[in-house]
Design a protein around this motif. Structure first.
Motif, PDB file in Angstrom:
ATOM      1  N   ILE A   1      29.419  -6.707   4.137  1.00 55.25           N
ATOM      2  CA  ILE A   1      29.933  -7.655   3.145  1.00 55.25           C
ATOM      3  C   ILE A   1      31.421  -7.919   3.371  1.00 55.25           C
ATOM      4  O   ILE A   1      31.881  -9.058   3.233  1.00 55.25           O
ATOM      5  CB  ILE A   1      29.661  -7.141   1.724  1.00 55.25           C
ATOM      6  N   LEU A   2      32.177  -6.888   3.723  1.00 54.58           N
ATOM      7  CA  LEU A   2      33.601  -7.091   4.019  1.00 54.58           C
ATOM      8  C   LEU A   2      33.785  -8.116   5.133  1.00 54.58           C
ATOM      9  O   LEU A   2      34.694  -8.967   5.069  1.00 54.58           O
ATOM     10  CB  LEU A   2      34.247  -5.764   4.420  1.00 54.58           C
ATOM     11  N   GLN A   3      32.940  -8.049   6.142  1.00 51.46           N
ATOM     12  CA  GLN A   3      33.017  -9.026   7.234  1.00 51.46           C
ATOM     13  C   GLN A   3      32.586 -10.406   6.751  1.00 51.46           C
ATOM     14  O   GLN A   3      33.208 -11.414   7.086  1.00 51.46           O
ATOM     15  CB  GLN A   3      32.135  -8.567   8.402  1.00 51.46           C
ATOM     16  N   ASP A   4      31.532 -10.461   5.949  1.00 54.96           N
ATOM     17  CA  ASP A   4      31.003 -11.740   5.468  1.00 54.96           C
ATOM     18  C   ASP A   4      32.021 -12.516   4.648  1.00 54.96           C
ATOM     19  O   ASP A   4      32.109 -13.741   4.739  1.00 54.96           O
ATOM     20  CB  ASP A   4      29.747 -11.518   4.618  1.00 54.96           C
ATOM     21  N   ILE A   5      32.785 -11.810   3.813  1.00 58.50           N
ATOM     22  CA  ILE A   5      33.716 -12.507   2.913  1.00 58.50           C
ATOM     23  C   ILE A   5      35.134 -12.596   3.475  1.00 58.50           C
ATOM     24  O   ILE A   5      36.043 -13.105   2.817  1.00 58.50           O
ATOM     25  CB  ILE A   5      33.763 -11.845   1.520  1.00 58.50           C
ATOM     26  N   GLY A   6      35.331 -12.109   4.692  1.00 57.17           N
ATOM     27  CA  GLY A   6      36.631 -12.245   5.334  1.00 57.17           C
ATOM     28  C   GLY A   6      37.715 -11.359   4.753  1.00 57.17           C
ATOM     29  O   GLY A   6      38.901 -11.699   4.815  1.00 57.17           O
ATOM     30  N   LEU A   7      37.331 -10.203   4.181  1.00 53.00           N
ATOM     31  CA  LEU A   7      38.326  -9.322   3.568  1.00 53.00           C
ATOM     32  C   LEU A   7      38.368  -7.951   4.246  1.00 53.00           C
ATOM     33  O   LEU A   7      38.864  -6.982   3.674  1.00 53.00           O
ATOM     34  CB  LEU A   7      38.039  -9.142   2.075  1.00 53.00           C
ATOM     35  N   ALA A   8      37.870  -7.873   5.471  1.00 52.99           N
ATOM     36  CA  ALA A   8      37.852  -6.587   6.174  1.00 52.99           C
ATOM     37  C   ALA A   8      39.258  -6.033   6.353  1.00 52.99           C
ATOM     38  O   ALA A   8      39.464  -4.812   6.339  1.00 52.99           O
ATOM     39  CB  ALA A   8      37.159  -6.739   7.524  1.00 52.99           C
ATOM     40  N   GLY A   9      40.231  -6.903   6.506  1.00 54.10           N
ATOM     41  CA  GLY A   9      41.610  -6.456   6.687  1.00 54.10           C
ATOM     42  C   GLY A   9      42.299  -6.070   5.393  1.00 54.10           C
ATOM     43  O   GLY A   9      43.466  -5.671   5.409  1.00 54.10           O
ATOM     44  N   TYR A  10      41.594  -6.203   4.265  1.00 50.01           N
ATOM     45  CA  TYR A  10      42.191  -5.909   2.966  1.00 50.01           C
ATOM     46  C   TYR A  10      41.461  -4.765   2.250  1.00 50.01           C
ATOM     47  O   TYR A  10      41.597  -4.604   1.043  1.00 50.01           O
ATOM     48  CB  TYR A  10      42.148  -7.154   2.072  1.00 50.01           C
ATOM     49  N   ARG A  11      40.725  -3.959   2.977  1.00 51.01           N
ATOM     50  CA  ARG A  11      39.842  -2.971   2.348  1.00 51.01           C
ATOM     51  C   ARG A  11      40.595  -1.990   1.449  1.00 51.01           C
ATOM     52  O   ARG A  11      40.057  -1.520   0.451  1.00 51.01           O
ATOM     53  CB  ARG A  11      39.015  -2.252   3.402  1.00 51.01           C
ATOM     54  N   GLU A  12      41.830  -1.674   1.770  1.00 52.00           N
ATOM     55  CA  GLU A  12      42.592  -0.710   0.975  1.00 52.00           C
ATOM     56  C   GLU A  12      43.544  -1.387  -0.022  1.00 52.00           C
ATOM     57  O   GLU A  12      44.298  -0.704  -0.719  1.00 52.00           O
ATOM     58  CB  GLU A  12      43.404   0.207   1.898  1.00 52.00           C
ATOM     59  N   VAL A  13      43.491  -2.711  -0.096  1.00 46.76           N
ATOM     60  CA  VAL A  13      44.416  -3.457  -0.966  1.00 46.76           C
ATOM     61  C   VAL A  13      43.919  -3.449  -2.408  1.00 46.76           C
ATOM     62  O   VAL A  13      42.715  -3.564  -2.670  1.00 46.76           O
ATOM     63  CB  VAL A  13      44.565  -4.910  -0.460  1.00 46.76           C
ATOM     64  N   TRP A  14      44.835  -3.312  -3.349  1.00 44.17           N
ATOM     65  CA  TRP A  14      44.523  -3.424  -4.777  1.00 44.17           C
ATOM     66  C   TRP A  14      44.084  -4.858  -5.058  1.00 44.17           C
ATOM     67  O   TRP A  14      44.789  -5.799  -4.700  1.00 44.17           O
ATOM     68  CB  TRP A  14      45.751  -3.069  -5.601  1.00 44.17           C
ATOM     69  N   PRO A  15      42.921  -5.083  -5.666  1.00 41.95           N
ATOM     70  CA  PRO A  15      42.418  -6.441  -5.878  1.00 41.95           C
ATOM     71  C   PRO A  15      43.399  -7.381  -6.579  1.00 41.95           C
ATOM     72  O   PRO A  15      43.397  -8.586  -6.318  1.00 41.95           O
ATOM     73  CB  PRO A  15      41.161  -6.217  -6.718  1.00 41.95           C
ATOM     74  N   LYS A  16      44.262  -6.856  -7.449  1.00 43.65           N
ATOM     75  CA  LYS A  16      45.212  -7.716  -8.170  1.00 43.65           C
ATOM     76  C   LYS A  16      46.226  -8.361  -7.232  1.00 43.65           C
ATOM     77  O   LYS A  16      46.883  -9.339  -7.588  1.00 43.65           O
ATOM     78  CB  LYS A  16      45.955  -6.907  -9.243  1.00 43.65           C
ATOM     79  N   TYR A  17      46.368  -7.807  -6.018  1.00 44.55           N
ATOM     80  CA  TYR A  17      47.304  -8.368  -5.054  1.00 44.55           C
ATOM     81  C   TYR A  17      46.687  -9.513  -4.237  1.00 44.55           C
ATOM     82  O   TYR A  17      47.388 -10.170  -3.468  1.00 44.55           O
ATOM     83  CB  TYR A  17      47.797  -7.286  -4.085  1.00 44.55           C
ATOM     84  N   LEU A  18      45.399  -9.746  -4.400  1.00 49.94           N
ATOM     85  CA  LEU A  18      44.728 -10.812  -3.665  1.00 49.94           C
ATOM     86  C   LEU A  18      45.001 -12.164  -4.318  1.00 49.94           C
ATOM     87  O   LEU A  18      45.349 -12.252  -5.498  1.00 49.94           O
ATOM     88  CB  LEU A  18      43.218 -10.567  -3.626  1.00 49.94           C
ATOM     89  N   THR A  19      44.817 -13.242  -3.560  1.00 49.24           N
ATOM     90  CA  THR A  19      44.914 -14.584  -4.134  1.00 49.24           C
ATOM     91  C   THR A  19      43.711 -14.840  -5.036  1.00 49.24           C
ATOM     92  O   THR A  19      42.722 -14.096  -5.009  1.00 49.24           O
ATOM     93  CB  THR A  19      44.940 -15.659  -3.041  1.00 49.24           C
TER      94      THR A  19
END
Length: 595
Positions: free
Chosen positions: A441-459
């Motif tokens: 799923i991380l690969q499917d949604i293009g967020l593999a590079g953000y796996r350890e990022v706090w979701p609030k920091y995402l766009t």
């Protein structure tokens, strides 16, 4: 008093703790009484620009502000937001950032009351704002009990009631139904023409911008990359698309026909065809330079390829058995409002359905019964043959996944990967199977590079994809997504809708979306359910629904511009500019064959 309402010179800004310049050399002059539209993808700096104009940036959102900023003759960062509020009315993209009254009426009255107006004047303005924003009947309702669109309308009404010299609106229609959007744009036009109010409008609704704005500025990476009149800017189709902005249907249609003078209104497009001014150029395949404007398997910016195909005509798996059955469903909220009035609906396995209707029509109330978040006042809902009354929400969630309109309502873990593990972990998935599913799923949604990022920091777009993926991780047979593209730019909208389409096409998921975006409906839905007044009033393919003006009017909806244009030109509904041109060329060839 200067004749310029806004004057920015070489403005740069970066947020505290960041090295990235969100605004990087922005210069902008806006004349008094002018309406300026600012377009661009998410993250381009549009909202920061709005904050600079009333002092919110950098006084509340701290950072390093450079350059000259003069708004209504004042420097916002020096005079403060309290004084600027009397001159500059700012409507945030997220209405929850500025709603705090106990009732709708109280919230709308707050601004004019703080201007020191007398009570009769305050209430006169409040009444007019509520009427114009279609909020009558909701005066005593608490804002948190409103739908997303109703909350956004309340936020606009609160600023509208203040009648500031300058109105800055940051995507004010992102949560509104088509009729609500039309009301807002009508108000903006009247404020400009009758009261001389200056308007700076940040928008994704490019079709309306064509007729409303005096000038258009396109932002990307903190800079203006295009500027001019709407005709000048949108006449540069490839550059607009490369900047991540959707090309309006009428403009795309004219470009495909190879017209020397691209049409900007439906009347201009009809005149172009009737005059024969397109015959020498037709038809021009612009798929290579269409970018975000292309709509049928085109390549967009950032290497993203959209798989959007008009849903009603695209191939798909044969439908399976009935998986959702709604009979005589009624729901009355504790406050007494009857939200659903005898809804009947059948959904089969493998369907891709768009549920549409104006704000308050009952769309969200209906879908929240389908996953057990609400229980029927009367009637019944059956999921896979079992009554919802006999199931807990936890049991239903294994079959029905629900994604809220606001992703922040369901993201609460400390990292992206943890968010994806939470759901399947709670239904018993462990070990290698859980690891494999999360990685996939991380690969499917293009967020593999953000796996350890706090979701609030995402766009916003990334959080929307994460919220959807966190539900997909539980592998439900049915996915219900409430307004999947609200607040997203066109490219982000295509990304999340393409992900839903892959889940439908490749994994056989049954998908139901609630949306106000008729362009999304035309590209992805294979069936459209129309709601009004708590009832299902229409049900059919996108072509059937869009070709029924009585039904659309009853639901206070408006079909996409290309659907209206194709009916005028060809007598039938086309769902994309490409489809409209193909139909037109077919009819032209048929007529020539008869001569």
């Amino acid at each position: 008093m200067t004749d310029k309402a806004v004057c920015l010179k070489n403005v740069r800004f970066r947020y505290k703790g960041s090295n990235r310049w969100v605004l990087d050399g922005v210069s902008l002059d806006v004349a008094r009484g002018e309406c300026v539209a600012v377009l661009g993808p998410t993250g381009s700096g549009k909202s920061t620009l709005c904050g600079v104009m009333n002092g919110t940036v950098p006084l509340f959102l701290e950072g390093d502000l450079q350059g000259d900023v003069l708004v209504d003759g004042m420097v916002p960062a020096k005079v403060g937001t309290a004084k600027m509020a009397a001159h500059v009315g700012l409507v945030f993209g997220d209405p929850d950032m500025q709603l705090f009254g106990m009732t709708v009426e109280e919230d709308v009255a707050f601004g004019p009351a703080n201007l020191g107006l007398d009570y009769p004047t305050i209430m006169e303005r409040v009444h007019k704002s509520l009427v114009d924003m279609r909020l009558t009947g909701l005066e005593r309702r608490a804002p948190y009990r409103l739908s997303g669109g109703e909350r956004q309308a309340t936020a606009i009404a609160g600023v509208y009631a203040m009648l500031p010299d300058i109105m800055v609106l940051d995507e004010p229609t992102s949560m509104l139904d088509p009729q609500g959007k039309a009301s807002v744009f009508s108000i903006i036009k009247r404020l400009k023409e009758e009261l001389g109010i200056t308007v700076i409008l940040v928008e994704q609704e490019v079709d309306d911008v064509l007729e409303l704005a005096d000038r258009v500025f396109v932002m990307n990476a903190g800079r203006f990359v295009l500027q001019g009149t709407p005709r000048e800017v949108f006449g540069r189709v490839a550059e607009v698309a490369a900047a991540g902005v959707r090309v309006p249907h009428v403009v795309r249609f004219g470009t495909l026909l190879g017209a020397e003078r691209v049409p900007f209104t439906l009347d201009e497009a009809v005149q172009l065809v009737e005059s024969g001014g397109w015959l020498s150029g037709a038809w021009r395949d612009t798929s290579d330079d269409a970018g975000a404007g292309g709509e049928k398997g085109t390549t967009t910016t950032a290497g993203h390829t959209s798989n959007a195909v008009s849903g009603a005509t695209s191939p798909g798996h044969p439908l399976g058995d009935v998986i959702i059955e709604v009979k005589g469903l009624e729901h009355r909220y504790p406050q007494g409002a009857l939200a659903l009035r005898g809804v009947d609906l059948t959904v089969r396995e493998g369907e891709f359905i768009a549920i549409i209707g104006q704000n308050g029509a009952g769309k969200t109330t209906l879908t929240r019964h389908l996953n057990g978040l609400l229980k029927p006042t009367a009637g019944d809902v059956r999921i896979g043959g079992r009554s919802i009354k006999d199931l807990t929400a936890a049991q239903v969630s294994r079959t029905v996944g629900y994604v809220f309109q606001n992703p922040d309502e369901q993201l609460f873990c400390n990292s992206v990967e943890e968010e994806l593990r939470f759901g399947p972990g709670n239904v018993g998935l462990t070990g290698e199977e859980l690891d494999r599913r999360v990685e996939e799923i991380l690969q499917d949604i293009g967020l593999a590079g953000y796996r350890e990022v706090w979701p609030k920091y995402l766009t916003k777009g990334e959080r929307q994809r994460l919220a959807l993926a966190s539900v997909v991780a539980m592998d439900p047979a049915i996915l219900i997504v409430d307004e999947p593209t609200t607040g997203l730019d066109w490219l982000e909208s295509l990304q999340i809708m393409d992900y839903l389409k892959r889940l439908h096409d490749d994994r056989g998921k049954t998908v139901l979306i609630i949306t106000h975006d008729m362009n999304i409906v035309s590209l992805y839905a294979r069936r459209v359910v129309v709601m009004a007044g708590g009832r299902v009033v229409g049900d059919g393919s996108p072509q059937e629904v869009f070709s029924n003006p009585g039904l659309m009017a009853k639901a206070n909806l408006k079909p996409p511009a290309i659907a209206e244009l194709s009916v005028r030109l060809c007598g039938q509904v086309a769902l994309t500019p490409e489809e409209a041109v193909e139909t037109l060329m077919h009819l032209k060839g048929a007529r020539e064959g008869l001569q």
